[in-house]
Design an enzyme around this catalytic site. Structure first.
Site, PDB file in Angstrom:
ATOM      1  N   GLY A   1       9.515  30.122  -7.543  1.00 38.50           N
ATOM      2  CA  GLY A   1       8.886  29.997  -8.861  1.00 38.50           C
ATOM      3  C   GLY A   1       9.158  28.631  -9.459  1.00 38.50           C
TER       4      GLY A   1
ATOM      5  N   GLU B   1      14.391  39.858  -7.462  1.00 39.88           N
ATOM      6  CA  GLU B   1      15.852  39.940  -7.615  1.00 39.88           C
ATOM      7  C   GLU B   1      16.421  41.198  -6.972  1.00 39.88           C
TER       8      GLU B   1
ATOM      9  N   THR C   1      13.101  33.718  -0.427  1.00 37.39           N
ATOM     10  CA  THR C   1      12.148  34.633   0.212  1.00 37.39           C
ATOM     11  C   THR C   1      11.196  33.875   1.134  1.00 37.39           C
TER      12      THR C   1
HETATM   13  C1  LIG Z   1      22.253  28.768 -17.131  1.00 40.56           C
HETATM   14  C2  LIG Z   1      22.124  30.269 -17.247  1.00 40.56           C
HETATM   15  C3  LIG Z   1      21.049  30.647 -18.250  1.00 40.56           C
HETATM   16  C4  LIG Z   1      21.168  32.126 -18.658  1.00 40.56           C
HETATM   17  C5  LIG Z   1      20.128  32.434 -19.696  1.00 40.56           C
HETATM   18  C6  LIG Z   1      20.551  33.646 -20.435  1.00 40.56           C
HETATM   19  C7  LIG Z   1      19.814  34.710 -20.492  1.00 40.56           C
HETATM   20  C8  LIG Z   1      18.527  34.840 -19.744  1.00 40.56           C
HETATM   21  C9  LIG Z   1      17.829  35.949 -20.354  1.00 40.56           C
HETATM   22  C10 LIG Z   1      16.944  36.628 -19.744  1.00 40.56           C
HETATM   23  C11 LIG Z   1      16.689  36.460 -18.307  1.00 40.56           C
HETATM   24  C12 LIG Z   1      16.575  37.833 -17.777  1.00 40.56           C
HETATM   25  C13 LIG Z   1      15.929  38.093 -16.767  1.00 40.56           C
HETATM   26  C14 LIG Z   1      15.355  37.022 -15.972  1.00 40.56           C
HETATM   27  C15 LIG Z   1      13.921  37.272 -15.852  1.00 40.56           C
HETATM   28  C16 LIG Z   1      13.294  36.849 -14.874  1.00 40.56           C
HETATM   29  C17 LIG Z   1      13.958  36.107 -13.781  1.00 40.56           C
HETATM   30  C18 LIG Z   1      13.107  34.935 -13.506  1.00 40.56           C
HETATM   31  C19 LIG Z   1      12.467  34.885 -12.404  1.00 40.56           C
HETATM   32  C20 LIG Z   1      12.673  35.857 -11.285  1.00 40.56           C
HETATM   33  C21 LIG Z   1      12.177  35.219 -10.033  1.00 40.56           C
HETATM   34  C22 LIG Z   1      12.638  35.990  -8.844  1.00 40.56           C
HETATM   35  C23 LIG Z   1      13.475  35.414  -7.970  1.00 40.56           C
HETATM   36  C24 LIG Z   1      13.839  36.144  -6.758  1.00 40.56           C
HETATM   37  O1  LIG Z   1      13.401  37.245  -6.490  1.00 40.56           O
HETATM   38  S1  LIG Z   1      14.980  35.345  -5.774  1.00 40.56           S
HETATM   39  C25 LIG Z   1      15.130  36.364  -4.326  1.00 40.56           C
HETATM   40  C26 LIG Z   1      15.819  37.688  -4.616  1.00 40.56           C
HETATM   41  N1  LIG Z   1      16.057  38.358  -3.384  1.00 40.56           N
HETATM   42  C27 LIG Z   1      16.904  39.390  -3.260  1.00 40.56           C
HETATM   43  O2  LIG Z   1      17.473  39.885  -4.211  1.00 40.56           O
HETATM   44  C28 LIG Z   1      17.128  39.897  -1.870  1.00 40.56           C
HETATM   45  C29 LIG Z   1      17.418  41.400  -1.887  1.00 40.56           C
HETATM   46  N2  LIG Z   1      18.053  41.804  -0.662  1.00 40.56           N
HETATM   47  C30 LIG Z   1      19.353  41.805  -0.542  1.00 40.56           C
HETATM   48  O3  LIG Z   1      20.067  41.414  -1.444  1.00 40.56           O
HETATM   49  C31 LIG Z   1      19.821  42.304   0.812  1.00 40.56           C
HETATM   50  O4  LIG Z   1      19.080  43.424   1.191  1.00 40.56           O
HETATM   51  C32 LIG Z   1      21.234  42.752   0.756  1.00 40.56           C
HETATM   52  C33 LIG Z   1      21.546  43.604  -0.431  1.00 40.56           C
HETATM   53  C34 LIG Z   1      21.983  41.458   0.697  1.00 40.56           C
HETATM   54  C35 LIG Z   1      21.598  43.547   1.968  1.00 40.56           C
HETATM   55  O5  LIG Z   1      22.114  42.617   2.870  1.00 40.56           O
HETATM   56  P1  LIG Z   1      22.437  43.024   4.353  1.00 40.56           P
HETATM   57  O6  LIG Z   1      23.628  42.285   4.765  1.00 40.56           O
HETATM   58  O7  LIG Z   1      21.220  42.930   5.184  1.00 40.56           O
HETATM   59  O8  LIG Z   1      22.727  44.524   4.266  1.00 40.56           O
HETATM   60  P2  LIG Z   1      23.933  45.402   4.077  1.00 40.56           P
HETATM   61  O9  LIG Z   1      24.450  45.616   5.469  1.00 40.56           O
HETATM   62  O10 LIG Z   1      23.390  46.479   3.274  1.00 40.56           O
HETATM   63  O11 LIG Z   1      25.116  44.635   3.242  1.00 40.56           O
HETATM   64  C36 LIG Z   1      26.216  44.153   3.948  1.00 40.56           C
HETATM   65  C37 LIG Z   1      27.392  44.152   3.048  1.00 40.56           C
HETATM   66  O12 LIG Z   1      27.217  43.145   2.061  1.00 40.56           O
HETATM   67  C38 LIG Z   1      27.443  43.689   0.779  1.00 40.56           C
HETATM   68  N3  LIG Z   1      26.600  42.966  -0.165  1.00 40.56           N
HETATM   69  C39 LIG Z   1      25.266  42.893  -0.123  1.00 40.56           C
HETATM   70  N4  LIG Z   1      24.824  42.149  -1.149  1.00 40.56           N
HETATM   71  C40 LIG Z   1      25.914  41.747  -1.830  1.00 40.56           C
HETATM   72  C41 LIG Z   1      26.106  40.961  -3.010  1.00 40.56           C
HETATM   73  N5  LIG Z   1      25.061  40.444  -3.675  1.00 40.56           N
HETATM   74  N6  LIG Z   1      27.356  40.761  -3.444  1.00 40.56           N
HETATM   75  C42 LIG Z   1      28.402  41.316  -2.775  1.00 40.56           C
HETATM   76  N7  LIG Z   1      28.299  42.083  -1.655  1.00 40.56           N
HETATM   77  C43 LIG Z   1      27.049  42.285  -1.209  1.00 40.56           C
HETATM   78  C44 LIG Z   1      27.037  45.113   0.917  1.00 40.56           C
HETATM   79  O13 LIG Z   1      27.616  45.871  -0.133  1.00 40.56           O
HETATM   80  C45 LIG Z   1      27.609  45.427   2.264  1.00 40.56           C
HETATM   81  O14 LIG Z   1      28.996  45.572   2.115  1.00 40.56           O
HETATM   82  P3  LIG Z   1      29.724  46.735   2.911  1.00 40.56           P
HETATM   83  O15 LIG Z   1      29.388  46.482   4.352  1.00 40.56           O
HETATM   84  O16 LIG Z   1      31.171  46.549   2.567  1.00 40.56           O
HETATM   85  O17 LIG Z   1      29.157  48.003   2.417  1.00 40.56           O
HETATM   86  C1  LIG Z   2       6.844  37.672  -9.697  1.00 37.67           C
HETATM   87  C2  LIG Z   2       7.756  37.373  -8.521  1.00 37.67           C
HETATM   88  C3  LIG Z   2       8.529  36.228  -8.532  1.00 37.67           C
HETATM   89  C4  LIG Z   2       9.358  35.922  -7.451  1.00 37.67           C
HETATM   90  N1  LIG Z   2      10.071  34.755  -7.477  1.00 37.67           N
HETATM   91  C5  LIG Z   2      10.846  34.444  -6.400  1.00 37.67           C
HETATM   92  C6  LIG Z   2      11.558  33.202  -6.372  1.00 37.67           C
HETATM   93  O1  LIG Z   2      11.502  32.410  -7.310  1.00 37.67           O
HETATM   94  N2  LIG Z   2      12.308  32.912  -5.282  1.00 37.67           N
HETATM   95  C7  LIG Z   2      12.420  33.783  -4.229  1.00 37.67           C
HETATM   96  O2  LIG Z   2      13.139  33.473  -3.265  1.00 37.67           O
HETATM   97  N3  LIG Z   2      11.753  34.976  -4.219  1.00 37.67           N
HETATM   98  C8  LIG Z   2      10.969  35.309  -5.274  1.00 37.67           C
HETATM   99  N4  LIG Z   2      10.280  36.504  -5.275  1.00 37.67           N
HETATM  100  C9  LIG Z   2      10.297  37.350  -4.080  1.00 37.67           C
HETATM  101  C10 LIG Z   2      11.125  38.610  -4.292  1.00 37.67           C
HETATM  102  O3  LIG Z   2      12.493  38.303  -4.298  1.00 37.67           O
HETATM  103  C11 LIG Z   2      10.786  39.597  -3.159  1.00 37.67           C
HETATM  104  O4  LIG Z   2       9.447  39.991  -3.308  1.00 37.67           O
HETATM  105  C12 LIG Z   2      11.695  40.821  -3.221  1.00 37.67           C
HETATM  106  O5  LIG Z   2      12.993  40.462  -2.822  1.00 37.67           O
HETATM  107  C13 LIG Z   2      11.183  41.975  -2.348  1.00 37.67           C
HETATM  108  O6  LIG Z   2      11.086  41.589  -0.993  1.00 37.67           O
HETATM  109  P1  LIG Z   2       9.683  41.760  -0.226  1.00 37.67           P
HETATM  110  O7  LIG Z   2       8.623  41.211  -1.066  1.00 37.67           O
HETATM  111  O8  LIG Z   2       9.900  41.262   1.145  1.00 37.67           O
HETATM  112  O9  LIG Z   2       9.429  43.346  -0.191  1.00 37.67           O
HETATM  113  P2  LIG Z   2       9.876  44.309   1.008  1.00 37.67           P
HETATM  114  O10 LIG Z   2      11.342  44.269   1.212  1.00 37.67           O
HETATM  115  O11 LIG Z   2       8.986  44.091   2.161  1.00 37.67           O
HETATM  116  O12 LIG Z   2       9.566  45.741   0.311  1.00 37.67           O
HETATM  117  C14 LIG Z   2       8.402  46.488   0.614  1.00 37.67           C
HETATM  118  C15 LIG Z   2       8.789  47.950   0.614  1.00 37.67           C
HETATM  119  O13 LIG Z   2       9.734  48.163   1.669  1.00 37.67           O
HETATM  120  C16 LIG Z   2      10.833  48.927   1.186  1.00 37.67           C
HETATM  121  N5  LIG Z   2      12.062  48.570   1.884  1.00 37.67           N
HETATM  122  C17 LIG Z   2      12.445  47.346   2.302  1.00 37.67           C
HETATM  123  N6  LIG Z   2      13.669  47.385   2.847  1.00 37.67           N
HETATM  124  C18 LIG Z   2      14.085  48.680   2.774  1.00 37.67           C
HETATM  125  C19 LIG Z   2      15.275  49.373   3.149  1.00 37.67           C
HETATM  126  N7  LIG Z   2      16.308  48.730   3.733  1.00 37.67           N
HETATM  127  N8  LIG Z   2      15.350  50.699   2.863  1.00 37.67           N
HETATM  128  C20 LIG Z   2      14.334  51.326   2.255  1.00 37.67           C
HETATM  129  N9  LIG Z   2      13.174  50.741   1.891  1.00 37.67           N
HETATM  130  C21 LIG Z   2      13.062  49.433   2.137  1.00 37.67           C
HETATM  131  C22 LIG Z   2      10.937  48.534  -0.276  1.00 37.67           C
HETATM  132  O14 LIG Z   2      11.608  49.579  -1.021  1.00 37.67           O
HETATM  133  C23 LIG Z   2       9.459  48.411  -0.683  1.00 37.67           C
HETATM  134  O15 LIG Z   2       8.978  49.681  -1.060  1.00 37.67           O
HETATM  135  C24 LIG Z   2       9.432  36.824  -6.356  1.00 37.67           C
HETATM  136  C25 LIG Z   2       8.671  37.994  -6.352  1.00 37.67           C
HETATM  137  C26 LIG Z   2       7.831  38.280  -7.435  1.00 37.67           C
HETATM  138  C27 LIG Z   2       7.016  39.538  -7.427  1.00 37.67           C
END
Ligand SMILES: CCCCC/C=C\C/C=C\C/C=C\C/C=C\C/C=C\CC/C=C/C(=O)SCCNC(=O)CCNC(=O)[C@H](O)C(C)(C)COP(=O)(O)OP(=O)(O)OC[C@H]1O[C@@H](n2cnc3c(N)ncnc32)[C@H](O)[C@@H]1OP(=O)(O)O
Ligand SMILES: Cc1cc2nc3c(=O)[nH]c(=O)nc-3n(C[C@H](O)[C@H](O)[C@H](O)COP(=O)(O)OP(=O)(O)OC[C@H]3O[C@@H](n4cnc5c(N)ncnc54)[C@H](O)[C@@H]3O)c2cc1C
Length: 633
Positions: free
Chosen positions: A161, A397, A122
C-alpha cells in the site's frame, strides 16, 4: 438544533465529559486531542479538508507543529482525513514501526527521519503462508550485495500500500536465509537508476481507493548488504549469518498493527453507532398507537435491539483496545530487553482480538447502515464508505480465520500443559480449573444471577468448555488413526469456536475491569448497564453454548430475553448522550445523518443539491444524446 435531539440531551444521568475523558485516557488527553482537532486542523487557514493535494501540507504541518507522538499523529491524520483511509496510513502504521523495531541504531539514524515507504510482504501466490513466500535474496560476498529476485509469477509482490511510483523505499520480506525464516530489507529504489524493477498498480479494488496498492517484480536487483534490517539478525561481510533470538521477531510489525486494529474496530463501530442512533432519534416513521404522532424510530424495540448491543460493543472494544495496546507496549518492552517469554501470549491475544473485533465490527457497520433505511444507503450517511474502508481489516494484517487458528494453537498448547499438571498464568489461567470445575447447572431458580462478576464467570466456563471440546476433537481424530496435522484440520471448526469464545470472555472481562475502575457514580451506573447488556446479548446469541456448559438451565432461557428487553429500555434515555461521549466531530464523521445538531433533512437536501449531477437544471447528456435522438424520431 433539532428539537428531538435537544430533548434527548436533557436530564442526563451522567457526566458526558467524564466518560469522554475515560475513553481518551484522561482529561489531559481529551484536551490535547481537541487542541489538535480544533486549533491545529479546523482553524488552520491552510487546511483544505481531505483533498488529495493536502497530503504534502499534512506532512509539513506535522513537522511545523512538532507532532511526533504516534497517537497524536493519528489524531491529526484522522481529523485531516475523516473516516477514510489515506495514502500515508501504511507508512505510519507499518513502514515506520518496522524501522523502529527492526533497524540497528546506525540504520535507524540513517533512514528514519528521511523517507516515506511501504511494506511489501504479500506475494500474488501467498499472503497468509509466510513460509511459502518465493522472493529470493541471495548474498554476493564479492560485491557485498544481496541479489533480490522474483523467480515466478506468483512471487511478484502484490498489495504493498502507498506504493509511491517515483521513489520506492520499501520493506519487503524474502524467503528463508539459512536458519531464519525471514529477513527485512530496506531498498531505496530510485526507479530511473534501477533496472530489473517492474512496478504498477494492482487495479481497482472494492474500496480503499485513497491507497494505491501496487505490485513489484524484481529481476536480479542488487541492493547493498547494509539494507538488511539488522537489529535481530545479521549477514556479515564474509556471508556468515547471525541468527535472531527468535525467528518470530520478524513478525513484530504484524503484532503491532493487529494490536492497533482492536481499538480501531471500536472507533469505527462508535462512529457508526453515533450516526445510526442520532438519526434514529430524529427520524419519525409509522405509528405505535393508532392515531398518535409518528414515533421516533429509536422507540421501536427492534431498533433498540439492533443498535444498543452494538453501542455496548463499541465501548467494549474501545476498552479492549486500550488493554491491548498497553499489553503490547509492556511485552514489546520486555522483548526489547531480550525477554521473549510473553511473546507467544502477545501473539495469541493480538491475533484473536484482531479477528474477533473486526468480524463483529464489520457486521455491526452493516446493521447500523440498514437501521437507517434508504438514507443509510446514501453516501451522505457516510455508512457505505465506512463499511467499504473497514471491511478489508478482516483480511489484511492476518486473515481472520487464520488468526483465530493462531490463538487456538496457543489455547491447545496451554490445555496440554494443564493436562501435564502445569499451573498456567495470564489470560489462559482459567484453564487451570477446566478439570475441577463443577459445571453443574446453577440454582434451580429460573431467574438469572445478573451480577457482572457472575456473568464473567459464565463466559469463562463457556470458553473453557469449548477449549476442552476442541482438544477432545483432536484426540478423537488421533484415536481414529489420523496424523497430527489431519487431526488438527478436522477440528478447525471447533478450534475457531473455542478461540472466539476465549476472545468473547476476554473482552467482557476487560469491560468489567474497566467499569470497576470508574469512580463517578453516574458514569459507573450507565457503563455497568452497557456491560450487562453486552454480556446478556452474547448469552442470547450463544444460548446453546451456555446450556451445554451447564451454566444455564432451560428454565432460565426465557429470562435471558426478558433481561435483555429490560436492559434495552434502561439504555434508551441515555442512548444519544452515550454516543455524544464518543466526541466525534461532524467534520470527521462527515455524515448528514450523524450531525450533532440533528438537522438531517435540511442538510440532506443541501448535500443532494451540491451533487455534480445537479450543477445544471438539465444535465448535459440530454443535449448531447437524447435531443439529437428525439430529432430523428
Ligand atoms: C508510528 C506508529 C503510528 C501509530 C498510529 C496510531 C494509531 C493508528 C490508528 C489506527 C490504525 C489502525 C488500524 C490500521 C488500519 C489499517 C492498516 C493500514 C493498512 C493495512 C494494510 C495491510 C497490510 C498487510 O496486510 S501486511 C501483510 C500482513 N500479513 C500477515 O499478517 C500474514 C498472516 N500470516 C501469518 O502471520 C502466518 O500465517 C503465521 C501466523 C506467521 C503462521 O506462520 P507459520 O510459521 O507458517 O505457521 P505456524 O506454524 O502456525 O507458526 C509457527 C510458530 O510461530 C508462532 N508465531 C506465528 N506468528 C507469530 C507472531 N506474529 N509472533 C510470535 N509468534 C508467532 C506461532 O505461534 C507458532 O508457534 P508455536 O510453534 O510455538 O505454536
Ligand atoms: C486492502 C488490503 C490492503 C493490503 N495491504 C497490504 C500491504 O500493504 N502489504 C502487504 O504485504 N500485504 C497487504 N495486503 C495483503 C494481505 O495481507 C493478505 O491479503 C492477507 O494476509 C491474506 O492473505 P491472502 O490474500 O493470501 O489470502 P489467503 O491466505 O489465500 O486466504 C484465502 C482463504 O484461505 C483460507 N486459509 C488460508 N490459510 C489457511 C489455513 N492455514 N487454515 C485455514 N484456512 C486458511 C483463509 O481463511 C481464506 O478464507 C493487503 C490486503 C488488502 C485486502
Amino acid at each position: 438544533m433539532n428539537p428531538d435531539i435537544l430533548r434527548e440531551r436533557q436530564n442526563a444521568t451522567f457526566d458526558i465529559e467524564k466518560l469522554t475523558n475515560i475513553l481518551d485516557g484522561g482529561a489531559e488527553r481529551t484536551n490535547r486531542r481537541r487542541e489538535i482537532r480544533e486549533v491545529l486542523v479546523l482553524n488552520d487557514p491552510d487546511f483544505d479538508y481531505g483533498t488529495p493535494t493536502s497530503l504534502p501540507t499534512m506532512i509539513l504541518k506535522l513537522r511545523e507543529y512538532g507532532i511526533s507522538d504516534p497517537v497524536e499523529i493519528n489524531w491529526y491524520k484522522s481529523m485531516y482525513w475523516g473516516t477514510g483511509r489515506e495514502a500515508l496510513g501504511l507508512h505510519y502504521v507499518m513502514f515506520l514501526p518496522t524501522l523502529y523495531t527492526q533497524c540497528d541504531s546506525e540504520q535507524f539514524n540513517k533512514w528514519v527521519p528521511l523517507i516515506i515507504g511501504t511494506y511489501a510482504q504479500t506475494e500474488m501466490g501467498h499472503g497468509t503462508h509466510l513460509r511459502g513466500l518465493e522472493t529470493t535474496a541471495t548474498f554476493d560476498p564479492a560485491t557485498q550485495e544481496f541479489v533480490m529476485h522474483s523467480p515466478t509469477v506468483t512471487s511478484i509482490k502484490w498489495w504493498p500500500g502507498g506504493r509511491n511510483p517515483l521513489f520506492l523505499p520499501l520493506i519487503f520480506l524474502s524467503i528463508p536465509l539459512s536458519a531464519s525464516l525471514f529477513d527485512l530489507f530496506l531498498s531505496g529504489f530510485a526507479l530511473p537508476t534501477c533496472s530489473g524493477i517492474v512496478i504498477g498498480d494492482i487495479g481497482p479494488k472494492f474500496g480503499f481507493d485513497a491507497v494505491d496498492n501496487g505490485y513489484l517484480k524484481l529481476e536480479h536487483v542488487r541492493i547493498p548488504r547494509e539494507n538488511m534490517l539488522m537489529k535481530y539478525a545479521q549477514v556479515k561481510p564474509d556471508g556468515s549469518y547471525v541468527k535472531p533470538l527468535s525467528s518470530k521477531l520478524t513478525y513484530g510489525t504484524m503484532v503491532f498493527i493487529r494490536s492497533l486494529i482492536v481499538g480501531n474496530a471500536g472507533i469505527v463501530l462508535s462512529q457508526c453507532c453515533t450516526i445510526a442512533i442520532r438519526y434514529s432519534a430524529v427520524r419519525h416513521q409509522s405509528e405505535i398507537r393508532a392515531g398518535e404522532a409518528e414515533p421516533q424510530i429509536l422507540d421501536y424495540q427492534t431498533q433498540q435491539h439492533k443498535l444498543f448491543p452494538l453501542l455496548a460493543t463499541a465501548y467494549a472494544f474501545l476498552f479492549a483496545g486500550q488493554y491491548m495496546i498497553d499489553t503490547y507496549n509492556r511485552i514489546s518492552g520486555d522483548i526489547n530487553q531480550g525477554d521473549l517469554s510473553e511473546m507467544p501470549e502477545l501473539h495469541a491475544l493480538s491475533a484473536g482480538l484482531k479477528a474477533f473485533t473486526t468480524w463483529t465490527a464489520n457486521t455491526g457497520i452493516e446493521v447500523c447502515r440498514m437501521s437507517c433505511g434508504g438514507h443509510g444507503y446514501s453516501r451522505s450517511s457516510a455508512l457505505p464508505d465506512i463499511y467499504v474502508e473497514f471491511t478489508p481489516s478482516c483480511t489484511y494484517e492476518g486473515e481472520n480465520t487464520v488468526m483465530m487458528l493462531q490463538t487456538a494453537r496457543f489455547l491447545m498448547k496451554s490445555y496440554r500443559q494443564v493436562q501435564a499438571g502445569q499451573q498456567l498464568s495470564g489470560a489462559v489461567s482459567y484453564l487451570n480449573k477446566v478439570h475441577h470445575r463443577v459445571m453443574a447447572p446453577q440454582a434451580v431458580s429460573s431467574q438469572l444471577d445478573l451480577n457482572l462478576n457472575t456473568l464473567v464467570d459464565l463466559y469463562e466456563i463457556r470458553a473453557a468448555m469449548l477449549v476442552e471440546l476442541a482438544a477432545q476433537s483432536i484426540q478423537q481424530e488421533s484415536a481414529r488413526g489420523k496424523c497430527q496435522e489431519d487431526s488438527w484440520n478436522n477440528s478447525t471448526i471447533d478450534l475457531v469456536r473455542a478461540s472466539d469464545a476465549h476472545c468473547h470472555y476476554m473482552v467482557l472481562k476487560m469491560f468489567r475491569d474497566k467499569v470497576d475502575q470508574i469512580e463517578d457514580p453516574g458514569v459507573h451506573s450507565v457503563m455497568s448497564t452497557l456491560a450487562h447488556l453486552y454480556a446478556i446479548h452474547g448469552m442470547g446469541n450463544f444460548t446453546g453454548d451456555f446450556l451445554q456448559a451447564g451454566v444455564l438451565t432451560g428454565a432460565q432461557v426465557p429470562s435471558v430475553s426478558k433481561c435483555l428487553k429490560g436492559l434495552l429500555a434502561e439504555v434508551r434515555p441515555s442512548a444519544v448522550l452515550l454516543v455524544d461521549a464518543f466526541d466525534h466531530h461532524d467534520k470527521m464523521l462527515n455524515s448528514v445523518l450523524g450531525r450533532h445538531d440533528g438537522n438531517v433533512y435540511e442538510a440532506m437536501f443541501e448535500w443532494a443539491r451540491s451533487s455534480p449531477l445537479n450543477r445544471t437544471e438539465v444535465h448535459e447528456s440530454f443535449h448531447k444524446h437524447l435531443k439529437p435522438l428525439q430529432a430523428k424520431l
